[in-house]
Design an enzyme around this catalytic site. Structure first.
Site, PDB file in Angstrom:
ATOM      1  N   SER A 564       0.840  -1.191   0.000  1.00  0.00           N
ATOM      2  CA  SER A 564       0.000   0.000   0.000  1.00  0.00           C
ATOM      3  C   SER A 564       0.884   1.254   0.000  1.00  0.00           C
ATOM      4  O   SER A 564       0.383   2.371  -0.031  1.00  0.00           O
ATOM      5  CB  SER A 564      -0.921   0.004   1.229  1.00  0.00           C
ATOM      6  OG  SER A 564      -0.164   0.051   2.427  1.00  0.00           O
ATOM      7  N   GLU A 593      -2.776  -2.396  -5.737  1.00  0.00           N
ATOM      8  CA  GLU A 593      -4.044  -1.783  -6.129  1.00  0.00           C
ATOM      9  C   GLU A 593      -4.397  -0.596  -5.248  1.00  0.00           C
ATOM     10  O   GLU A 593      -4.979   0.390  -5.709  1.00  0.00           O
ATOM     11  CB  GLU A 593      -5.159  -2.833  -6.065  1.00  0.00           C
ATOM     12  CG  GLU A 593      -6.506  -2.348  -6.573  1.00  0.00           C
ATOM     13  CD  GLU A 593      -6.503  -2.017  -8.064  1.00  0.00           C
ATOM     14  OE1 GLU A 593      -6.647  -0.829  -8.394  1.00  0.00           O
ATOM     15  OE2 GLU A 593      -6.351  -2.949  -8.876  1.00  0.00           O
ATOM     16  N   LEU A 600     -10.654   0.754  -4.489  1.00  0.00           N
ATOM     17  CA  LEU A 600     -11.314   0.762  -5.799  1.00  0.00           C
ATOM     18  C   LEU A 600     -10.482  -0.004  -6.840  1.00  0.00           C
ATOM     19  O   LEU A 600      -9.253   0.062  -6.824  1.00  0.00           O
ATOM     20  CB  LEU A 600     -11.523   2.199  -6.275  1.00  0.00           C
ATOM     21  CG  LEU A 600     -12.443   3.065  -5.410  1.00  0.00           C
ATOM     22  CD1 LEU A 600     -12.484   4.491  -5.954  1.00  0.00           C
ATOM     23  CD2 LEU A 600     -13.841   2.476  -5.355  1.00  0.00           C
ATOM     24  N   ASP A 666       0.967  13.732  -2.674  1.00  0.00           N
ATOM     25  CA  ASP A 666       0.317  12.422  -2.635  1.00  0.00           C
ATOM     26  C   ASP A 666      -0.498  12.188  -3.916  1.00  0.00           C
ATOM     27  O   ASP A 666      -0.435  11.119  -4.526  1.00  0.00           O
ATOM     28  CB  ASP A 666      -0.581  12.322  -1.407  1.00  0.00           C
ATOM     29  CG  ASP A 666      -1.254  10.972  -1.307  1.00  0.00           C
ATOM     30  OD1 ASP A 666      -0.544   9.959  -1.188  1.00  0.00           O
ATOM     31  OD2 ASP A 666      -2.500  10.918  -1.370  1.00  0.00           O
ATOM     32  N   LYS A 670       0.209   9.412  -7.054  1.00  0.00           N
ATOM     33  CA  LYS A 670      -0.833   8.523  -7.590  1.00  0.00           C
ATOM     34  C   LYS A 670      -0.990   8.704  -9.098  1.00  0.00           C
ATOM     35  O   LYS A 670      -1.161   7.728  -9.843  1.00  0.00           O
ATOM     36  CB  LYS A 670      -2.159   8.799  -6.882  1.00  0.00           C
ATOM     37  CG  LYS A 670      -2.153   8.406  -5.402  1.00  0.00           C
ATOM     38  CD  LYS A 670      -3.442   8.803  -4.706  1.00  0.00           C
ATOM     39  CE  LYS A 670      -3.419   8.412  -3.238  1.00  0.00           C
ATOM     40  NZ  LYS A 670      -4.658   8.832  -2.539  1.00  0.00           N
TER      41      LYS A 670
END
Length: 808
Positions: A564, A593, A600, A666, A670
């Protein structure tokens, strides 16, 4: 008449001997006509061998001899004269060996025979003392063999005639014959032995000679298992075997029976039952018989301490007789060959031999092919030592692919694979250190046992703690639904770690708090190897910039990766690509993921679209659950920005220092992760980021920043007031440009959108992503849902773990 054979552990001092006497007494009370065949008691044979070697080397210790005698006399301590003659004769043999400083195989057989003689005479005395009439029967009076000392071959026709005469008297009287196993004699009366587990062979021969009703073999195990239970916890007990199946298992290494035990029983159709001396009278055991119904058993046999002798002779291509020279040399040297592998006999081959014979095998082959070495026709003859052979009985090569794939995924690479001519058995040669892991993997595949997945979880913050508890809570359900047993064998924070190969339980927090073992990734990997743990997954729930440096180390040591932690996927492109290369080379997976969108299914969707050839033209969305919460509420509530920010922090939506979120880094990470899923080579420095923190607050201490949040209010009030009617603020990431080129355009910024637009309809802390493709034009694929929170993120990580597990 029934033949009862008792092994060495069944006759050892203490519980073993007591239980054996109990069984014999029970049989006689039930009016059963029995004959007993015995092995040497306990470790007698090993002790005799050690005394013999000491005598040969002139290191005779009288104390060792006295200890040996005392151990033998312990059950009959008040009747020492019973074995006096045997001890005198035995010591005379040792004295002769000590004088000559050597011994022959013939003398060795004479000395080792005393193990069974002492055992049988001790048992006879104990039975007679309990009013169970018994008589010592020396097998040398009827079991006639050739003179191959140490591994003699019985002459069954003459032996059977002698046996029937001797055992005739026991059919007419209530006396129990107690027969020495393991030993026989030549026609000249010279003592011989039948080799490893020879007492089992003796018992089978006795059963054949007297036409017994059944042979009951009492050992220290519950019967035959699908694999040795000492190696595999889930070993399955086999209740019934056909003679053919049992014979196959013996040929491939089943060590509770002599390799010829089954053959005499087949001749007279005498069933064999293997029982546990220590389990009493009501037990199932394993019945081996001519009944072939309900069989077709699959099992794993193991042979250890093997070597692979490798012969490479590429210059011998087309020359006749190479095979004959190769195997002839080994035969003359007395080297027995097991598994054979040949690509072409003239080019090279590999044969498996006992490790004790490897050096001799190499020497005789080098001597045989010395001239071919000189002419360069032979390139190499050498051995690979410390190997094991696993034989899968009842497994066809055509069905071996699942086991093979599972082995490769766990970094167990067979050196050789061979199948029998019948095609019903497969043997693989592996390195000794891989034995336990390989047995567990193959056994699980054969019997569809729950797949064992071993997790090491790093990071015990909000997400890590939630994940651990989710896994522990779901263990039983996953076993039932997925036939997969997920065990957490390691948990580590930045300071300490706990390890347990059997699986860490629900009191893990207390254990970790009181742990004395320092966090050490090298030690954790070493622990997994030493305990032969298969199907390894390392789970990174940290936010550490340094922990990701260990990803390659994990992959190289057999771990798949689930993370994560977003750091790795945004490192410089060369590091990112190098891990992908290492993963590919080691056949390992890396799933992440939750790096974007928490739980999601975003990354997986983009991967599938990209792999299918769909041209993705743009990705836009609200990537941050924390910023989603902040601007969703700020846009529609009459509350100051600072209060909304404190509220989000209190609910755990932001990082402890909210600037981690407000800086836009952040969201940028992503966005970069998604760009790299499209094979773009963008770096973090390529992203245009709108930092939401005033420069005056960007570099102050965290506590100072928290105390000055009100300084943000004026700026955001002005932004809110400048919004067009029915518009809301959204902090978005956008990937656009010509995405078929090396790089795309990446931007992170605060924008206003209509309340009715898909981006404007996001609620709470939800995230939303619009994926535009060439096929779908201006109608994007929209993925929306919870984008923050420990439960959601942990559940996403758990999902990745299960997905990796399915490919194990």
């Amino acid at each position: 008449m029934k033949v009862l054979k008792f092994g060495g552990k069944s006759l050892a001092n203490g519980q073993g001997l007591e239980k054996a006497l109990e069984i014999i007494r029970y049989k006689k009370l039930n009016q059963e006509d029995i004959c007993i065949v015995v092995s040497a008691r306990g470790n007698t044979t090993d002790t005799l061998m050690a005394l013999l070697e000491n005598a040969k080397n002139g290191q005779w210790e009288e104390e060792d001899w006295i200890n040996f005698k005392e151990d033998q006399l312990k059950p009959i301590s008040q009747y020492q004269s019973v074995l006096e003659d045997e001890f005198k004769t035995l010591k005379n043999f040792f004295s002769g060996v000590k004088l000559l400083k050597d011994y022959s195989l013939k003398i060795k057989d004479e000395i080792l025979s005393f193990g069974e003689i002492l055992s049988a005479k001790t048992l006879v005395h104990l039975l007679n003392h309990q009013s169970l009439p018994a008589k010592f029967v020396d097998a040398r009076t009827f079991l006639i063999t050739d003179n191959r000392f140490g591994n003699a071959i019985p002459k069954e026709e003459i032996s059977e005639r002698f046996a029937q005469k001797i055992f005739q008297e026991f059919r007419q009287r209530e006396i129990i014959p107690v027969v020495t196993g393991f030993i026989g004699a030549t026609e000249n009366g010279e003592t011989t032995t039948l080799g490893r587990n020879g007492s089992n062979y003796s018992a089978a021969l006795v059963a054949k000679f007297i036409d017994a009703e059944i042979l009951e073999n009492y050992t220290h195990v519950d019967g035959v298992f699908s694999v040795n239970p000492e190696w595999v916890e889930d070993a399955r007990h086999i209740k019934n075997l056909s003679f053919q199946e049992a014979n196959e298992m013996v040929n491939f290494g089943m060590n509770i029976l002599h390799d010829k035990t089954i053959l005499p029983l087949i001749d007279k159709n005498i069933p064999l039952k293997i029982l546990n001396t220590f389990k009493g009278f009501d037990q199932t055991g394993t019945l081996i018989s001519n009944d072939q119904t309900n069989t077709s058993v699959k099992s794993l046999m193991l042979q250890q301490d093997k070597s692979l002798v490798v012969f490479e002779g590429r210059g011998l291509l087309g020359k006749v007789g190479v095979d004959a020279r190769f195997f002839g040399a080994l035969s003359r040297a007395g080297v027995s060959v097991g598994v054979i592998s040949q690509g072409s006999s003239e080019r090279g081959m590999g044969v498996v031999v006992d490790q004790s014979d490897a050096l001799k095998a190499v020497e005789v082959l080098r001597k045989e092919f010395a001239r071919d070495y000189d002419t360069k026709d032979v390139q190499a003859i050498h051995s690979v030592d410390n190997l094991s052979v696993i034989s899968i009985i009842g497994q066809k090569m055509s069905h071996f692919n699942q086991s093979y794939n599972a082995l490769i995924k766990n970094q167990v690479e067979p050196l050789l694979i061979s199948n029998t001519v019948s095609g019903a058995n497969v043997s693989i040669v592996i390195r000794k250190e891989d034995t336990s892991k390989a047995l567990n993997i193959i056994h699980g595949e054969l019997f569809e046992n729950p797949k064992q997945i071993h997790l090491a979880i790093f990071g015990c913050g909000t997400v890590g703690k939630t994940l651990i508890n989710q896994i522990l809570h779901s263990t039983y359900d996953i076993v039932n639904r997925k036939n997969t047993h997920i065990k957490i064998f390691g948990i580590s924070n930045s300071r300490k770690m706990i390890l347990d190969k059997k699986g860490i339980g629900k009191n893990w927090e207390h254990q970790l708090q009181n742990a004395s073992k320092a966090a050490d990734i090298g030690e954790l990997v070493k622990y997994a190897k030493e305990n032969h743990l298969e199907n390894l997954i390392a789970v990174d729930n940290t936010v550490s910039h340094t922990f990701v440096d260990h990803y390659e180390f994990f992959a190289e040591n057999g771990f798949d990766l689930v993370s994560s932690n977003k750091i790795f996927n945004t490192l410089p492109i060369h590091q990112y690509r190098n891990l992908r290369k290492v993963l590919h080379e080691n056949n390992k997976k890396y799933l992440y993921e939750t790096n974007v969108g928490a739980g999601l299914p975003l990354i997986d969707t983009i991967k599938l679209l990209h792999l299918s050839g769909e041209n993705i033209t743009r990705i836009k969305g609200v990537f941050s659950g924390s910023l989603s919460y902040i601007f969703n509420h700020f846009s529609i509530r009459e509350v100051s920005f600072s209060n909304i920010l404190r509220e989000a922090r209190d609910k755990g939506y932001t990082e402890p220092d909210p600037r981690e979120d407000l800086s836009g880094n952040d969201v940028a990470r992503k966005l970069l992760i998604l760009a790299r899923e499209l094979d773009l080579v963008n770096e973090f420095s390529d992203i245009h980021i709108q930092n939401l923190i005033p420069e005056s607050l960007q570099h102050v201490a965290k506590d100072d920043f928290i105390s000055r949040l009100e300084e943000l209010n004026d700026k955001y009030v002005q932004l809110k007031q400048s919004l067009p009617p029915d518009h809301v603020l959204r902090y978005v990431g956008e990937l656009k440009g010509d995405l078929q080129k090396e790089k795309g355009d990446l931007e992170v910024k605060l924008i206003s959108v209509p309340r009715t637009a898909s981006l404007g309809q996001v609620k709470g802390s939800d995230s939303i992503f619009e994926i535009y493709t060439e096929s779908y034009g201006e109608n994007p694929l929209v993925i929306m849902g919870a984008g923050a929170g420990a439960e959601v993120t942990a559940r996403g990580v758990f999902g990745d773990i299960l997905r990796v597990s399915e490919h194990k």
